[in-house]
Write a protein that holds these residues in place. Structure first.
Motif, short mmCIF file in Angstrom:
data_model
loop_
_atom_site.label_atom_id
_atom_site.label_comp_id
_atom_site.label_asym_id
_atom_site.label_seq_id
_atom_site.Cartn_x
_atom_site.Cartn_y
_atom_site.Cartn_z
N VAL B 173 0.83 -1.20 0.00
CA VAL B 173 0.00 0.00 0.00
C VAL B 173 0.86 1.25 0.00
O VAL B 173 1.81 1.35 0.77
CB VAL B 173 -0.91 0.03 1.24
CG1 VAL B 173 -1.78 1.28 1.19
CG2 VAL B 173 -1.76 -1.21 1.29
N SER B 175 0.65 5.45 0.23
CA SER B 175 -0.19 6.61 0.51
C SER B 175 -0.08 7.57 -0.67
O SER B 175 0.83 7.48 -1.48
CB SER B 175 0.29 7.32 1.77
OG SER B 175 1.54 7.92 1.53
N VAL B 218 -7.31 1.22 -0.71
CA VAL B 218 -7.25 0.84 0.69
C VAL B 218 -7.68 2.04 1.51
O VAL B 218 -6.93 2.99 1.71
CB VAL B 218 -5.83 0.42 1.11
CG1 VAL B 218 -5.83 -0.03 2.57
CG2 VAL B 218 -5.34 -0.69 0.21
N GLY B 220 -8.45 4.91 3.74
CA GLY B 220 -7.71 5.50 4.84
C GLY B 220 -6.21 5.35 4.74
O GLY B 220 -5.46 5.90 5.52
N ALA B 221 -5.75 4.56 3.75
CA ALA B 221 -4.31 4.32 3.64
C ALA B 221 -3.73 4.73 2.29
O ALA B 221 -2.72 5.41 2.21
CB ALA B 221 -4.01 2.86 3.90
N GLY B 222 -4.39 4.34 1.23
CA GLY B 222 -3.85 4.67 -0.08
C GLY B 222 -4.29 3.66 -1.13
O GLY B 222 -5.43 3.21 -1.11
N ARG B 224 -3.14 0.13 -3.69
CA ARG B 224 -2.28 -1.04 -3.77
C ARG B 224 -2.56 -1.80 -5.05
O ARG B 224 -3.72 -2.01 -5.42
CB ARG B 224 -2.55 -1.97 -2.59
CG ARG B 224 -1.86 -3.33 -2.73
CD ARG B 224 -2.39 -4.29 -1.68
NE ARG B 224 -3.85 -4.38 -1.74
CZ ARG B 224 -4.61 -4.69 -0.70
NH1 ARG B 224 -4.08 -4.93 0.48
NH2 ARG B 224 -5.93 -4.75 -0.84
#
Lengths: 230, 230
Positions: B173, B175, B218, B220-222, B224
């Motif tokens: 993942v 950001s 993903v 809240g994270a980014g 992938r």
DNA sequence: CAAGCTTATGACAAAACTGTGACAGCCGAT
DNA sequence: ATCGGCTGTCACAGTTTTGTCATAAGCTTG
């Protein structure tokens, strides 16, 4: 993949280490501890690649690289610079001088061999004196003749060199700068946009034989001669 | 400089020692006592670095390293080998297999952290010019071509770089900020939301070949790029 | 289920690239 | 000296690519 490599490095420790690793990779390795010695060996044996330490007693790596680039015979020998870590300025200078790549010390064997492989591969298809033929378009360097499906194509000198270069390096994108290097010669002072114009002239010249879309424009990257019809 | 490190070591004593030292250095440490466990953990968490003991019960270190190098997802994870002192043969084998460095036991904490730092530092510039292929989608940096199951895919320059980066770093993942760094370049002043837009454009471009869900969001994270179909 | 966030989209205008046609300088041939 | 073929540059037009917004959707949590 095996190649003859000249290592120019004065520190015995590093020299041994690199030599060992290169030998492991199946390459033939020669060593030079000084710039003077290096010049002689390159002129003499014309290695496939030179690993050049940045810091040398006497002549600096950059001067040495310049010397190579100035000599017709040694001009095309790929050079990988070995620089001390993180000196951005050196990096830039090195690449401007004509190094093909650089590695900052300390480097891992894997990185070294990866770069070597990349440089050797990049240099792979040399422009030869052999006839080239792609998609029905054939170019003969010797007779200096180009024919598209039999009928002759008229080209100017520059267009010819450009086409020759691209036909010997198909399926590979070249930036305008790279094309200037390979087709015009490294030192010339010509605008990059000039390449566009010559590409166009080449396309125009190829139009009569329906080969006008032999060369693709790769937006933001450069041009590519494609083997597959669009 | 802080990184996630996986330590593969069966001797509890050494494991504790190293773990302690790494933690001191601000790194997050995970441990595995067996090769099998290590494979799972690497595949799972994709650490920034693997410290791999040469002698392991069951699968040997070298086999493990090979396994890593063969897997697309784990291919780029740097490996440092921990070998018993002065076993030259192991050293050679290890480097051939693709370890980035090796340390002979016993080693000082200072040496360990120095090697780690060196390896992590050069982890970044690993853009190779090798073809990448995932789930039938292949990208060739040299010809600058992308094809999904044979049929060509049209991409703009930024989309191309984005896809290239994500394909060379799958199952991880990133950001928006990280993607901006890697794909746009560290210095640019661009809104993070811009990444969203480019991801979308990329997905649109991949739609014709049914690869539109190659990239997962993903929350809240980014984003992938996943090797497994959803 | 509604509020509070986080993403996905569609639309734009600016910015970046390329394609073209025209031009002037060179140079060798006439 | 003149003519014609090549070249390197420009300026301009035509497209494509990009960074942002405003807005619609989609999740999470309480």
């Amino acid at each position: 993949m095996a190649a003859t490599i000249l290592l120019v490095e004065d520190e015995p420790g590093i020299q041994e280490l690199v030599k060992f690793n290169l030998a492991q990779g199946g390459h033939a390795v020669m060593c030079a501890d000084s710039a003077e010695q290096a010049v002689g060996m390159v002129r003499d044996t014309l290695p496939d690649l030179v690993l050049l330490d940045w810091m040398l007693p006497g002549m600096s790596g950059i001067e040495l690289a310049k010397k190579f680039r100035a000599d017709t015979r040694m001009k095309h020998v790929p050079i990988i610079m070995l620089t001390a870590r993180g000196d951005e300025r050196d990096k830039v200078l090195g690449l401007e001088t004509g190094a093909d790549d650089y590695i900052t010390k300390p480097f891992s064997p894997r990185e070294l061999s990866a770069r070597i492989k990349a440089v050797l591969r990049r240099r792979a298809p040399q422009m030869t004196e052999d006839k080239v033929e792609i998609r029905g378009l054939s170019l003969d360097p010797v007779s200096h003749r180009v024919t598209g499906d039999g009928t002759p194509v008229e080209l100017g000198p520059t267009e010819f060199r450009l086409l020759h270069f691209m036909m010997t390096h198909p399926e590979r994108v070249y930036s305008r700068a790279q094309l200037l290097d390979h087709v015009w010669g490294d030192h010339v002072f010509v605008e990059e946009r000039t390449v566009d114009v010559h590409i166009r002239r080449l396309r125009l010249a190829l139009e009569p034989t329906r080969h006008e879309n032999l060369i693709d424009t790769v937006r933001g990257a450069g041009y590519r001669l494609s083997t597959q019809p669009a």
